[in-house]
Scaffold this active site. Structure first.
Site, short mmCIF file in Angstrom:
data_model
loop_
_atom_site.label_atom_id
_atom_site.label_comp_id
_atom_site.label_asym_id
_atom_site.label_seq_id
_atom_site.Cartn_x
_atom_site.Cartn_y
_atom_site.Cartn_z
N LYS A 111 0.81 -1.21 0.00
CA LYS A 111 0.00 0.00 0.00
C LYS A 111 0.85 1.27 0.00
CE LYS A 111 -4.17 -2.19 1.41
NZ LYS A 111 -3.80 -3.58 1.71
C1 LIG Z 1 -4.51 -4.67 1.30
C2 LIG Z 1 -3.76 -5.93 1.18
C3 LIG Z 1 -4.17 -6.95 0.31
C4 LIG Z 1 -5.45 -6.84 -0.49
O1 LIG Z 1 -5.38 -5.82 -1.47
P1 LIG Z 1 -6.71 -5.31 -2.16
O2 LIG Z 1 -6.29 -4.15 -2.99
O3 LIG Z 1 -7.64 -4.92 -1.07
O4 LIG Z 1 -7.24 -6.44 -2.96
C5 LIG Z 1 -3.37 -8.06 0.18
N1 LIG Z 1 -2.25 -8.20 0.90
C6 LIG Z 1 -1.83 -7.25 1.76
C7 LIG Z 1 -0.58 -7.49 2.54
C8 LIG Z 1 -2.55 -6.10 1.93
O5 LIG Z 1 -2.13 -5.15 2.77
#
Ligand SMILES: *Cc1c(COP(=O)(O)O)cnc(C)c1O
Length: 465
Positions: A111
């Site tokens: 993220k």
């Molecule tokens: C947020 C997250 C996901 C899922 O991502 P999306 O965009 O919500 O599908 C998967 N793995 C990790 C480590 C995350 O932080």
């Protein structure tokens, strides 16, 4: 590029209009009015570094900023001081596939790739408009810390972040709650992630309150985040596909369908991606959908708490964007499908329509995660986190020797050390700066799942600043 809503109630918005927002005013999601083709420029990007690729993609979607302004922000975001990975987003060959490392930013999860850009874009836009905003967000773990890290010290931004009480890993919780900044408030909600998300939606639907506090969003529905994520799908092809002279397959551990939706955008733009493999944990609404064509959302009490908690989601908030495309961008159809959506009124798409999208899917369970983490470590000496392991497991069903498979590493194992220890008997190493983070004082308030309580906290932080 102009932006529209999937429900037809917003047309012709600018990038600046949509950057600071979550949902469109009509309750739909913001999408570009069309997907620009990059087929003509893809070849010229072979060999370019990550910031150059990011610049080339972002400029296609951002109106109202000069190339120099975009370049300055991109160069400040995607640099070694922010992302420690080799080349910002490292791509390593491991056995029969590739692993793309998206987790070398300040909070060790993918993220950061989007949020670090968003923080800088927010600063730019708020300064230009001489405005302040309150970022109201919901997190199942990684969004919250990534957003808070990206907003530290930004004087025009307050952050109020909701997280489900007691479900994050101790490391994840410490990453958020140890932040002690005047512009950041952590609220732990007695409920699951979807309850947090519902509160955010309720407050955003309250137009008067929203305007009074300049509520903005950095949830995975924020278009700027999706856009930032499109870049690394292009990068994946440039690193792996272009050398092999072939398309690539990409496997994505999925919760809110934000990350993998960015892959879909890249594919629509002409990036040679053959398959997008949606990897779910036990909360496998999306796997069911891609296998049967029926999207049956679950009740929040049916969400299973797993050791890949960032994927513990009952309804995928970005999914409407994809369905809008499948409905040939018919806003009326999209609006009626999503306003009626409930656990007992599923949305149905024909199987042959789905087959043409390149999406395939699979589910990974606790047993699979543990076996995968243990197996990858035994075979390759590489520790992977629980979410990445869900992806790795599902990717194994789809490995094809003619088309390289790229798995996305969405977090580092240090974030989920208890699960890693269960799987391997080893405590994953922590990057410098994260030692003893769980012992730092925490700054969080536990609240019931009630929008009014959140409203009062928003009023308080803005009165104090
Ligand atoms: C947020 C997250 C996901 C899922 O991502 P999306 O965009 O919500 O599908 C998967 N793995 C990790 C480590 C995350 O932080």
């Amino acid at each position: 590029m102009r932006y529209v809503s999937t429900r037809g109630g917003m047309t012709d918005a600018s990038f600046a209009d949509v950057l600071l927002e979550g949902l469109a005013p009509d309750g739909g999601l913001v999408v570009p009015e069309s997907y620009p083709s990059i087929e003509g420029t893809l070849g010229s990007l072979v060999g370019a570094d990550y910031p150059e690729v990011a610049f080339s993609i972002l400029r296609l979607f951002i109106d109202g900023m000069s190339d120099t302004e975009i370049r300055t922000i991109v160069n400040d975001t995607y640099r070694p001081g922010v992302f420690t990975g080799d080349g910002v987003v490292p791509v390593e060959e491991i056995g029969d596939r590739w692993l793309m490392g998206l987790s070398t930013g300040p909070t060790l999860a993918f993220k950061d790739v989007a949020m670090q850009l968003l923080g800088r874009l927010f600063d730019f836009e708020l300064n230009r408009q001489d405005r302040r905003i309150t970022v109201l967000g919901a997190t199942s773990g990684d969004t919250g810390s990534a957003a808070e890290q990206a907003m530290i010290g930004r004087s025009r931004v307050s952050v109020v972040m909701l997280s489900p009480h007691g479900t994050m890993s101790p490391f994840q919780a410490a990453q958020m709650y140890s932040i002690d900044e005047p512009n950041i408030v952590n609220l732990a909600v007695e409920g699951v992630f979807d309850d947090c998300q519902d509160i955010v939606k309720a407050i955003n639907a309250d137009a008067e309150f929203k305007t009074m506090h300049n509520i903005g969003a950095v949830n995975s529905i924020n278009w700027g985040r999706v856009l930032a994520q499109v870049v690394y799908y292009v990068w994946a092809w440039l690193r792996v596909g272009s050398a092999a002279g072939s398309e690539i397959d990409v496997t994505v551990p999925t919760g809110n369908f934000g990350n993998v939706f960015a892959g879909w955008v890249a594919r629509q733009m002409g990036v040679p991606i053959r398959r997008l493999v949606v990897a779910c944990n036990e909360n496998n609404v999306l796997d069911e959908f891609f296998k049967t064509g029926r999207y049956v959302i679950r009740a929040t009490e049916d969400v299973v708490h797993t050791s890949s908690p960032s994927m513990d989601i009952a309804k995928a908030s970005n999914f409407e964007r994809f369905i809008f495309d499948l409905f040939d961008r018919d806003a009326d159809l999209t609006r009626s499908a999503f306003s009626e959506l409930a656990p007992d009124t599923p949305l149905t798409i024909e199987r042959d329509v789905l087959a043409a999208t390149g999406f395939v899917s699979g589910t990974s369970t606790e047993t699979d995660r543990m076996a995968t983490i243990g197996g990858v470590y035994a075979d390759h000496g590489r520790l992977i986190d629980t979410h990445t392991a869900d992806g790795w497991h599902v990717a194994s069903e789809y490995i094809d020797r003619d088309v390289p498979m790229v798995c996305l590493e969405t977090a580092l194992p240090a974030k989920f050390s208890a699960a890693i220890e269960r799987a391997t008997g080893m405590v994953p190493p922590r990057p410098p700066g994260f030692a003893g983070i769980e012992d730092r004082p925490q700054h969080v308030t536990v609240i019931p799942a009630a929008a009014d309580v959140v409203r009062r906290h928003i009023e308080a932080i803005n009165a104090a600043r």
